[in-house]
Design a protein around this motif. Structure first.
Motif, mmCIF file in Angstrom:
data_model
loop_
_atom_site.group_PDB
_atom_site.id
_atom_site.type_symbol
_atom_site.label_atom_id
_atom_site.label_comp_id
_atom_site.label_asym_id
_atom_site.label_seq_id
_atom_site.Cartn_x
_atom_site.Cartn_y
_atom_site.Cartn_z
ATOM 1 N N ASP C 229 8.466 -50.485 -2.835
ATOM 2 C CA ASP C 229 9.534 -50.144 -3.188
ATOM 3 C C ASP C 229 9.653 -51.838 -3.858
ATOM 4 O O ASP C 229 10.699 -51.654 -4.151
ATOM 5 C CB ASP C 229 10.114 -49.799 -1.246
ATOM 6 C CG ASP C 229 9.716 -48.880 -1.442
ATOM 7 O OD1 ASP C 229 9.494 -48.362 -1.849
ATOM 8 O OD2 ASP C 229 10.419 -48.288 -0.041
ATOM 9 N N VAL C 230 9.356 -52.585 -3.283
ATOM 10 C CA VAL C 230 10.374 -53.938 -4.014
ATOM 11 C C VAL C 230 9.807 -53.938 -4.913
ATOM 12 O O VAL C 230 10.578 -54.408 -5.752
ATOM 13 C CB VAL C 230 9.825 -55.122 -2.961
ATOM 14 C CG1 VAL C 230 10.637 -56.430 -3.380
ATOM 15 C CG2 VAL C 230 10.233 -55.594 -1.045
ATOM 16 N N MET C 231 8.517 -54.210 -5.298
ATOM 17 C CA MET C 231 7.479 -54.202 -7.091
ATOM 18 C C MET C 231 8.835 -53.321 -7.499
ATOM 19 O O MET C 231 8.795 -53.111 -9.155
ATOM 20 C CB MET C 231 6.639 -54.044 -6.795
ATOM 21 C CG MET C 231 5.309 -54.210 -7.929
ATOM 22 S SD MET C 231 3.671 -54.198 -8.308
ATOM 23 C CE MET C 231 3.348 -53.936 -9.534
ATOM 24 N N ALA C 232 8.103 -51.281 -6.740
ATOM 25 C CA ALA C 232 9.140 -50.734 -7.805
ATOM 26 C C ALA C 232 10.952 -51.408 -8.391
ATOM 27 O O ALA C 232 10.632 -50.730 -9.652
ATOM 28 C CB ALA C 232 8.384 -49.828 -7.231
ATOM 29 N N LYS C 233 11.576 -51.768 -7.362
ATOM 30 C CA LYS C 233 13.069 -51.830 -8.279
ATOM 31 C C LYS C 233 12.447 -53.124 -8.787
ATOM 32 O O LYS C 233 13.526 -52.949 -10.039
ATOM 33 C CB LYS C 233 12.992 -52.813 -6.220
ATOM 34 C CG LYS C 233 14.888 -52.242 -6.906
ATOM 35 C CD LYS C 233 14.991 -53.290 -5.351
ATOM 36 C CE LYS C 233 15.630 -52.745 -4.422
ATOM 37 N NZ LYS C 233 15.406 -53.357 -3.035
ATOM 38 N N THR C 234 12.305 -54.079 -8.896
ATOM 39 C CA THR C 234 11.931 -55.099 -9.332
ATOM 40 C C THR C 234 11.759 -54.922 -11.150
ATOM 41 O O THR C 234 12.487 -55.293 -12.282
ATOM 42 C CB THR C 234 10.844 -56.149 -9.569
ATOM 43 O OG1 THR C 234 11.785 -56.808 -8.062
ATOM 44 C CG2 THR C 234 10.775 -57.567 -10.493
ATOM 45 N N PHE C 235 10.744 -53.753 -11.586
ATOM 46 C CA PHE C 235 10.100 -53.445 -12.930
ATOM 47 C C PHE C 235 10.936 -52.233 -13.337
ATOM 48 O O PHE C 235 9.757 -51.637 -13.847
ATOM 49 C CB PHE C 235 9.413 -53.834 -12.970
ATOM 50 C CG PHE C 235 8.455 -54.794 -12.244
ATOM 51 C CD1 PHE C 235 8.403 -55.879 -13.429
ATOM 52 C CD2 PHE C 235 7.265 -55.167 -11.078
ATOM 53 C CE1 PHE C 235 8.367 -57.333 -13.376
ATOM 54 C CE2 PHE C 235 7.346 -56.971 -10.966
ATOM 55 C CZ PHE C 235 7.431 -57.579 -12.063
ATOM 56 N N ASN C 236 11.383 -51.640 -12.535
ATOM 57 C CA ASN C 236 11.667 -50.175 -12.283
ATOM 58 C C ASN C 236 10.497 -49.172 -12.361
ATOM 59 O O ASN C 236 10.765 -48.021 -14.408
ATOM 60 C CB ASN C 236 12.608 -49.924 -13.750
ATOM 61 C CG ASN C 236 13.906 -49.904 -13.795
ATOM 62 O OD1 ASN C 236 14.689 -50.089 -12.847
ATOM 63 N ND2 ASN C 236 14.850 -49.890 -14.456
ATOM 64 N N LEU C 237 9.615 -49.128 -11.811
ATOM 65 C CA LEU C 237 8.428 -48.018 -11.452
ATOM 66 C C LEU C 237 8.792 -47.696 -10.953
ATOM 67 O O LEU C 237 9.413 -47.294 -10.074
ATOM 68 C CB LEU C 237 7.411 -49.098 -11.480
ATOM 69 C CG LEU C 237 7.933 -50.106 -12.410
ATOM 70 C CD1 LEU C 237 6.196 -51.291 -11.875
ATOM 71 C CD2 LEU C 237 6.667 -49.531 -14.023
ATOM 72 N N THR C 238 7.968 -46.343 -9.858
ATOM 73 C CA THR C 238 7.803 -45.221 -9.124
ATOM 74 C C THR C 238 7.174 -45.703 -8.269
ATOM 75 O O THR C 238 5.895 -46.222 -8.708
ATOM 76 C CB THR C 238 7.805 -43.861 -9.744
ATOM 77 O OG1 THR C 238 8.206 -43.539 -10.204
ATOM 78 C CG2 THR C 238 8.249 -42.730 -8.648
ATOM 79 N N ALA C 239 7.597 -46.212 -6.766
ATOM 80 C CA ALA C 239 7.057 -46.381 -5.692
ATOM 81 C C ALA C 239 5.647 -45.557 -5.326
ATOM 82 O O ALA C 239 5.967 -44.062 -5.668
ATOM 83 C CB ALA C 239 7.871 -46.572 -4.316
#
Lengths: 375, 375, 375
Positions: C229-239
């Motif tokens: 979730d955190v990495m997805a949020k930072t880079f606008n990805l899909t968790a």
């Protein structure tokens, strides 16, 4: 101030150099010591204790039972505890740590654990003089304390019969005392730093006369003004009613600046003038700290309005903020940071040079004779 | 203390000079390093981390899974992050920055980014000894750690069967450890700085015996007292019931001061005495900071009243305030500020000279041999 | 990085020595001055005033009426008051103390008390360039300001058509700028200091390629990740949706670090990549203070979630806390405190050596020619 004065002050490398020579040393030596300085407002010294640093010396002030002010070196000679942490007992201070007692001459009167008291158990006692609202201290060799060097009290407005004396405040400023001296002499900042607080805008444009005598610098301006509410409050005038104003700023080396305002009624020019003399004690505390002692002496008995004091405090805080910012840069980068001066600085620069002379003369004398009587 | 002692200490220029010689250097060298010092109360060292500066060294303390205390240099040898910012993992500390892990011997066990671990990747591990309420640290060359130099624990009251041990507190004081040592030896301040807290006023007047043996200084006083409420609370006595009191203050170089109070019942002089031994660890932290570790060891099993601890804390804070004020002046003006000593200071001055000898002997040895094993 | 590299860096005495040579001097000389540095985010400079210290110089920034940014030496040449305490008047700053006015070229335009204005009454005006989110400043001789030395803006992601530019923040860090540079280049700390915040744990183990060209150091890693979730949020990805990630860290001497993340969809490898370029201005403020200016440039127009900013701030604060702790020890004990390096430090050490070369080359040139154009 002839035309060549301007050229002289354009770069003022000499003035910077002399300032550096005067100030790049311990605070104990940046001002002449064989002089009287204002140490306290009279009301500050009580049967409790006041500790204050003057020319680097820590000094504790108190009053004896008969009311005489006493100033002693604020360090117990036994184990170094500040005497100001102790208690007053009769006319002596009892040290908080081991109970040694020191009387007003600084000599130890009691060592609880033994009967013999060695003469070395003594602290310096500073000569003090209390006159009206001020307590003066002699910072040099006590044996040379010389009342004839005390500034003339009548001139300061303090001993004039029927005048009203109002002690105002002590403000500690985080700057060298010389910066405060130059600020007080320099009227050209009033219209900017104190915009709307001390004049009605006519100050900067007014022509002035400067005189130099006996080491003093005196600047005099004559103006016609119509006081606004703020100015009327400060000087007990009537807002909107035209006055003829003479403003005199005088720097008296090494320890005083005196601002005199004389108001006359243009419709009644021969009536006694409405005069306020505001002496300001400029006392070095450390190398980059000084004390400003302000009182007002007025020829008229009327009370100033209650809100004049906060107004004056605010005014001096404006100076404090600016002077401390200037000092901070000197602290960071040294006393030889350049300054470019203009005609309006001539009075302050002359005073600076006079002060350098005074300080260096004493240092030279000290170097060729016995050390000064400082602690 | 013959008559000439008094003369000797009147000006004590020699004592000042030796003090200056001892203290005007980095904190790492103001005390002998090949000695045990108290590093912590036992209860302070846990599975978390405690960072403390001792003789200028930053040291991190923790316990391994089997409960052994560990003290490592608190700086990762890789990029300099304090290890105390990291986390405990099993018996190692993992550095917060790059995850390097250091075990109890100080050797690196893991570098996440590579398999090879160079021997340079290690931090100093300090020899520790845990005995009762104290954790002791050896600040010198680890190879020379010598348990025979550890102060006698029975003498301190710590290993006596059936005695009650009460760890009290650690107080950090902003003064050189030598000032604290002299304060603890110097009973003559009790009646003033601690007026009404530790005696009933008879202390200053009591005669005393001093003895000097093996580098120690021991002062002993015998008094008859009728405890007031405060004194009764501190020592678990009955207020108003007369006691015979022996007070012994002993300074043990370089790291301890021991205060012993022995109370006997005048009506029942042969009953076992009511004894409190209060060892105080005096540990240099920096040049003008030290740590005071206080415990009480009592021959009687009764609990002290709950409010005895705040009372003792307040008592030591009185010393802290005074000693920090003294230190502040030394910081401002240097270690050669004069002190004028009196007869009651003889014990403290003798101890000071003894400490200077100890420190200088080690420095000389270090200068003629390999460097000390400090970091 | 051959096998002997490891040996080379085990003790790296040379690297420590060069670092000491580079940093043991006034901040004004720890970085090359004839270079562009980021002085401010564009949005920070307004019709008000911003005072900032860069390479020890105090500089005041403001905008003229037409919106151009101006940077002047923040000290009135008359009596030393910071100009930033004054007020903006049209396109000039009016000094708070005496009302002198200085225009955008730094030349004094008005002295209220006289008509003549001496040429010495001027402050340095720093060449500035505003491009997108950044305002760049030339810290050397203004006459030598050279736009060709400006880092390529397209490469930073700033001038790419249709990309989204998000200015994030300025963080002042209490450490030398070189420590920040090395921190940004050193990806091996991500899995520890920022555990769980920037990767899914695979970073430390990933192999990498290093290249050195034109003084730059570039590290590149290829990874397969399943964003949490955190990495997805930072880079606008899909968790939870697998991505192919290329992470490139590049240090550009002397003033930039650029982190590039390129994400591709393993199921659709030929689709345009999802790219985020994060340039970071690394600007020396004083010897142990620097500024970090962060923006994001993204190939995709989607907004980052609102809580991505606090997340990034927290991330950089983790670095700040660690770097300031490292700096504190250097401040206490000097720049020659040892560091033991490992293979993963090779890139940072090479960059450190490059920076030392740059700094020393300029110092040598300055020593054999006229002084640098610093104030």
């Amino acid at each position: 101030m002839a035309g060549n004065t301007e050229e002289h002050f354009v770069t003022d490398k000499n003035v910077i150099r002399t300032r550096k020579r005067m100030l790049s040393c311990p605070a104990a030596m940046i001002a002449p010591r064989n002089q009287w300085y204002i140490a306290a407002l009279s009301q500050e010294v009580t049967r409790g204790m006041l500790s204050r640093q003057i020319l680097d010396d820590h000094i504790v002030f108190f009053r004896t039972e008969d009311g005489s002010p006493v100033g002693l070196a604020d360090r117990c000679p036994h184990r170094g505890v500040p005497l100001s942490m102790g208690t007053i007992k009769d006319d002596a201070i009892r040290c908080a740590y081991h109970g040694f007692e020191f009387g007003k001459t600084g000599v130890c009167q009691r060592v609880p654990s033994q009967s013999r008291i060695m003469p070395q158990l003594a602290v310096q006692s500073y000569p003090l003089l209390e006159i009206g609202p001020y307590i003066w201290i002699w910072m040099g060799d006590p044996a040379r304390a010389d009342e004839s060097l005390l500034p003339d009290q009548f001139e300061l407005g303090i001993t004039r019969p029927d005048w009203k004396i109002t002690p105002l405040f002590v403000m500690e400023m985080g700057c060298n005392y010389q910066l405060l001296h130059e600020n007080l002499l320099d009227v050209s900042h009033i219209s900017f730093l104190h915009a709307g607080m001390l004049d009605t805008g006519s100050m900067a444009a007014a022509s002035f006369k400067a005189s130099y005598a006996g080491g003093r610098v005196r600047i005099s301006r004559d103006l016609n003004e119509i006081p606004n509410d703020v100015m009327a409050k400060t000087f007990n005038l009537t807002a909107g009613k035209p006055v003829r104003r003479t403003l005199i700023t005088e720097a008296i080396p090494p320890q005083l600046s005196v601002i005199t305002n004389i108001f006359t009624d243009p419709e009644n020019p021969n009536a006694p003038p409405h005069t306020m003399i505001s002496p300001q004690g400029v006392t070095p505390s450390g190398n980059n700290r000084c004390l400003n002692f302000l009182i007002n002496c007025t020829s008229y008995p009327d009370e100033q309005p209650e809100d004049a004091l906060p107004h004056l405090w605010k005014l001096f805080e404006q100076d404090k903020v600016v002077l401390e910012a200037v000092q901070k840069r000197f602290d960071e980068e040294g006393w030889d940071l350049p300054e470019v001066s203009v005609m309006a600085d001539a009075a302050a620069l002359n005073f600076r040079l006079k002060m350098v002379e005074l300080v260096e003369a004493e240092r030279e004398k000290a170097a060729t004779a016995k050390p000064l009587g400082s602690t």
